[in-house]
Design a protein around this motif. Structure first.
Motif, PDB file in Angstrom:
ATOM      1  N   ASN A 237       0.812  -1.214   0.000  1.00  0.00           N
ATOM      2  CA  ASN A 237       0.000   0.000   0.000  1.00  0.00           C
ATOM      3  C   ASN A 237       0.845   1.263   0.000  1.00  0.00           C
ATOM      4  N   PHE A 238       1.981   1.227   0.662  1.00  0.00           N
ATOM      5  CA  PHE A 238       2.884   2.379   0.638  1.00  0.00           C
ATOM      6  C   PHE A 238       3.351   2.653  -0.786  1.00  0.00           C
ATOM      7  N   TYR A 239       3.808   1.607  -1.465  1.00  0.00           N
ATOM      8  CA  TYR A 239       4.304   1.794  -2.824  1.00  0.00           C
ATOM      9  C   TYR A 239       3.178   2.116  -3.801  1.00  0.00           C
ATOM     10  N   ALA A 240       1.982   1.672  -3.524  1.00  0.00           N
ATOM     11  CA  ALA A 240       0.849   2.027  -4.379  1.00  0.00           C
ATOM     12  C   ALA A 240       0.631   3.541  -4.369  1.00  0.00           C
ATOM     13  N   ARG A 241       0.863   4.169  -3.221  1.00  0.00           N
ATOM     14  CA  ARG A 241       0.746   5.627  -3.133  1.00  0.00           C
ATOM     15  C   ARG A 241       1.763   6.321  -4.037  1.00  0.00           C
ATOM     16  N   LEU A 242       2.872   5.627  -4.308  1.00  0.00           N
ATOM     17  CA  LEU A 242       3.911   6.146  -5.199  1.00  0.00           C
ATOM     18  C   LEU A 242       3.733   5.664  -6.644  1.00  0.00           C
ATOM     19  N   ARG A 243       2.598   5.033  -6.933  1.00  0.00           N
ATOM     20  CA  ARG A 243       2.288   4.518  -8.272  1.00  0.00           C
ATOM     21  C   ARG A 243       3.199   3.362  -8.667  1.00  0.00           C
ATOM     22  N   MET A 244       3.613   2.557  -7.699  1.00  0.00           N
ATOM     23  CA  MET A 244       4.531   1.463  -7.964  1.00  0.00           C
ATOM     24  C   MET A 244       3.827   0.112  -7.837  1.00  0.00           C
ATOM     25  N   ASN A 245       4.122  -0.799  -8.773  1.00  0.00           N
ATOM     26  CA  ASN A 245       3.603  -2.158  -8.689  1.00  0.00           C
ATOM     27  C   ASN A 245       4.568  -3.036  -7.890  1.00  0.00           C
ATOM     28  N   ASP A 246       4.296  -4.336  -7.819  1.00  0.00           N
ATOM     29  CA  ASP A 246       5.106  -5.224  -6.977  1.00  0.00           C
ATOM     30  C   ASP A 246       6.560  -5.298  -7.441  1.00  0.00           C
ATOM     31  N   ARG A 247       6.786  -5.409  -8.742  1.00  0.00           N
ATOM     32  CA  ARG A 247       8.165  -5.472  -9.248  1.00  0.00           C
ATOM     33  C   ARG A 247       8.937  -4.202  -8.905  1.00  0.00           C
ATOM     34  N   GLU A 248       8.283  -3.077  -9.093  1.00  0.00           N
ATOM     35  CA  GLU A 248       8.931  -1.798  -8.803  1.00  0.00           C
ATOM     36  C   GLU A 248       9.210  -1.651  -7.312  1.00  0.00           C
ATOM     37  N   ALA A 249       8.279  -2.102  -6.486  1.00  0.00           N
ATOM     38  CA  ALA A 249       8.467  -2.024  -5.038  1.00  0.00           C
ATOM     39  C   ALA A 249       9.669  -2.846  -4.588  1.00  0.00           C
ATOM     40  N   VAL A 250       9.775  -4.068  -5.080  1.00  0.00           N
ATOM     41  CA  VAL A 250      10.894  -4.933  -4.707  1.00  0.00           C
ATOM     42  C   VAL A 250      12.209  -4.348  -5.217  1.00  0.00           C
TER      43      VAL A 250
ATOM     44  N   ALA B  87       9.622  -8.807   4.917  1.00  0.00           N
ATOM     45  CA  ALA B  87       8.270  -9.038   4.386  1.00  0.00           C
ATOM     46  C   ALA B  87       8.301  -9.465   2.926  1.00  0.00           C
ATOM     47  N   LEU B  88       9.385  -9.124   2.222  1.00  0.00           N
ATOM     48  CA  LEU B  88       9.476  -9.461   0.801  1.00  0.00           C
ATOM     49  C   LEU B  88       9.608 -10.962   0.554  1.00  0.00           C
ATOM     50  N   ILE B  89      10.028 -11.713   1.563  1.00  0.00           N
ATOM     51  CA  ILE B  89      10.077 -13.170   1.382  1.00  0.00           C
ATOM     52  C   ILE B  89       8.934 -13.865   2.126  1.00  0.00           C
ATOM     53  N   GLN B  90       8.087 -13.081   2.772  1.00  0.00           N
ATOM     54  CA  GLN B  90       6.913 -13.639   3.443  1.00  0.00           C
ATOM     55  C   GLN B  90       5.679 -13.580   2.541  1.00  0.00           C
ATOM     56  N   ASP B  91       5.732 -12.736   1.519  1.00  0.00           N
ATOM     57  CA  ASP B  91       4.628 -12.559   0.595  1.00  0.00           C
ATOM     58  C   ASP B  91       4.935 -13.332  -0.691  1.00  0.00           C
ATOM     59  N   PRO B  92       4.028 -14.204  -1.160  1.00  0.00           N
ATOM     60  CA  PRO B  92       4.309 -15.039  -2.341  1.00  0.00           C
ATOM     61  C   PRO B  92       4.659 -14.248  -3.598  1.00  0.00           C
ATOM     62  N   SER B  93       3.958 -13.162  -3.849  1.00  0.00           N
ATOM     63  CA  SER B  93       4.235 -12.363  -5.037  1.00  0.00           C
ATOM     64  C   SER B  93       5.609 -11.718  -4.957  1.00  0.00           C
ATOM     65  N   TYR B  94       5.909 -11.131  -3.820  1.00  0.00           N
ATOM     66  CA  TYR B  94       7.216 -10.510  -3.629  1.00  0.00           C
ATOM     67  C   TYR B  94       8.334 -11.551  -3.684  1.00  0.00           C
ATOM     68  N   LEU B  95       8.113 -12.708  -3.070  1.00  0.00           N
ATOM     69  CA  LEU B  95       9.141 -13.747  -2.996  1.00  0.00           C
ATOM     70  C   LEU B  95       9.593 -14.178  -4.388  1.00  0.00           C
ATOM     71  N   LYS B  96       8.667 -14.316  -5.292  1.00  0.00           N
ATOM     72  CA  LYS B  96       9.000 -14.712  -6.667  1.00  0.00           C
ATOM     73  C   LYS B  96       9.949 -13.699  -7.303  1.00  0.00           C
ATOM     74  N   ILE B  97       9.705 -12.429  -7.061  1.00  0.00           N
ATOM     75  CA  ILE B  97      10.536 -11.371  -7.637  1.00  0.00           C
ATOM     76  C   ILE B  97      11.898 -11.326  -6.952  1.00  0.00           C
ATOM     77  N   VAL B  98      11.923 -11.514  -5.630  1.00  0.00           N
ATOM     78  CA  VAL B  98      13.185 -11.564  -4.891  1.00  0.00           C
ATOM     79  C   VAL B  98      14.082 -12.661  -5.459  1.00  0.00           C
ATOM     80  N   LYS B  99      13.511 -13.832  -5.702  1.00  0.00           N
ATOM     81  CA  LYS B  99      14.287 -14.945  -6.256  1.00  0.00           C
ATOM     82  C   LYS B  99      14.827 -14.603  -7.642  1.00  0.00           C
ATOM     83  N   GLU B 100      14.006 -13.960  -8.447  1.00  0.00           N
ATOM     84  CA  GLU B 100      14.466 -13.558  -9.781  1.00  0.00           C
ATOM     85  C   GLU B 100      15.661 -12.615  -9.686  1.00  0.00           C
TER      86      GLU B 100
END
Length: 361
Positions: A224-237, A305-318
């Motif tokens: 939600n913080f990054y959404a305020r900055l117009r950022m999606n999950d990839r951009e946030a990570v 939190a980036l490895i606790q969330d499934p969507s974020y975790l996928k990007i972290v691994k990438e």
């Protein structure tokens, strides 16, 4: 002396505040006022936005609890007298000073804190009314610089002071963001496209404290913080990956320790460590909780939190497995962060600077 027409000179130093027709419907007139601030003329069309949200006006996730005013429009003010060589000279001065003053913060150097200054001066942006962000260079005022989330950044501002005195035609917003771009690139990070045009706004346009991230939160807060900055999950990570640089200090943030071993090199180590270290949540001597590893590294709760969330975790691994992918995403996301809220005219120049090493070849 400049040979530009008078109107061009004014345009190059002005800020426009344009409010939506819906908000102004029924208004008899639109007031236009001019004020001189820091020897730069600022032209305000319409009433100044009064929706200065502070911490009490925000939910845990940064959403405004009061009705948002119509969006402000910040027009990039382009100085036609200045070309890429002028900005490259400023870049070089910053880069040379980083090299010369490398003993700062236990020989980590000034690079990481310059990145943080550019990040934080941009991270006050709010998409709901287009306020805050890097445009106005308002970190130079006490209201913003004294935000507890900005503790320690005064050292970055002092570092840039002599640069500004030498090149006082550049706005503070442009200087803060150019300093961040320089610091990333000189730390062997990706090339970050950069555009000038920010205008020094008056102190009254400083966003209230409370817009910068709170490290004591989980994945929902981060999203939600990054959404305020117009950022999606990839951009946030990707943007969180800037924690590959620098370290935390009790006196500034209430946390302590580096995120990794290479604190002054821009790499994907943050993501590698996040996945591979043996993290343990512990209460530090300031009373805050942080994740610590046997190697002496740390992670904030918002990092972990980036490895606790499934969507974020996928990007972290990438990003951990592919540094080039991280660099590409960071470059575009960081440019977006630095430019949030700025309306660039069609054909506005975009610059990519050469590092000192590239100029030596």
């Amino acid at each position: 002396m400049s040979t530009l027409p008078l109107f061009s000179k004014i345009i190059s130093r002005r800020s426009l505040y344009l409010f939506s027709a819906a908000t102004l419907a029924g208004a008899a007139t639109v007031a236009a006022t001019a004020a001189t601030v820091d020897n730069r003329k600022q032209y305000n069309y319409g009433n100044r936005n009064q929706n200065n949200n502070n911490k009490s006006g925000w939910s845990l996730f940064g959403a405004s609890s009061v009705a948002a005013a119509a969006p402000i429009v910040h027009i990039a003010a382009l100085n036609k007298d200045r070309k890429i060589d002028d900005y490259q000279r400023i870049y070089n001065k910053i880069a040379e000073k980083i090299r010369e003053e490398d003993e700062y913060d236990g020989y980590i150097g000034y690079g990481p804190i310059l990145v943080r200054l550019g990040w934080h001066s941009s991270g006050t942006y709010d998409k709901t009314n287009n306020s805050g962000g890097s445009y106005g260079g308002t970190y130079r005022f006490k209201l913003e610089s004294s935000d507890p989330s900005n503790n320690g950044l005064q050292n970055a501002a002092k570092f840039l002071d002599p640069i500004y005195k030498e090149f006082n035609w550049i706005s503070h917003g442009d200087l803060y963001t150019l300093g961040a771009v320089c610091a990333v690139q000189e730390a062997q990070g990706p090339k970050i496209p950069w555009r000038p045009g920010r205008v020094d706004l008056p102190e009254t346009e400083t966003p209230a404290n409370g817009r910068l991230p709170d490290a004591n939160n989980g994945a929902d807060y981060v999203r939600n913080f990054y959404a305020r900055l117009r950022m999606n999950d990839r951009e946030a990570v990707a943007l969180t990956g800037a924690h590959c640089l620098g370290r935390t200090h009790y006196k500034n943030s209430g946390f302590d320790g580096p995120w990794g071993a290479a604190s002054n090199s821009f790499t994907n180590e943050f993501f590698v460590n996040l996945l591979n270290e043996q993290w343990k949540l512990e209460k530090n001597k300031s009373g805050n909780y942080q994740y610590d590893s046997p190697k002496g590294y740390m992670m904030l709760k918002t990092d972990y939190a980036l490895i606790q969330d499934p969507s974020y975790l996928k990007i972290v691994k990438e990003f951990a497995n592919d540094e080039a992918s991280f660099f590409k995403e960071f470059a575009s996301s960081f440019q977006k962060l630095l430019e949030n809220g700025i309306d660039y005219p069609k054909g506005a120049p975009q610059y990519i600077f050469k590092t000192l090493d590239e100029q030596d070849i």
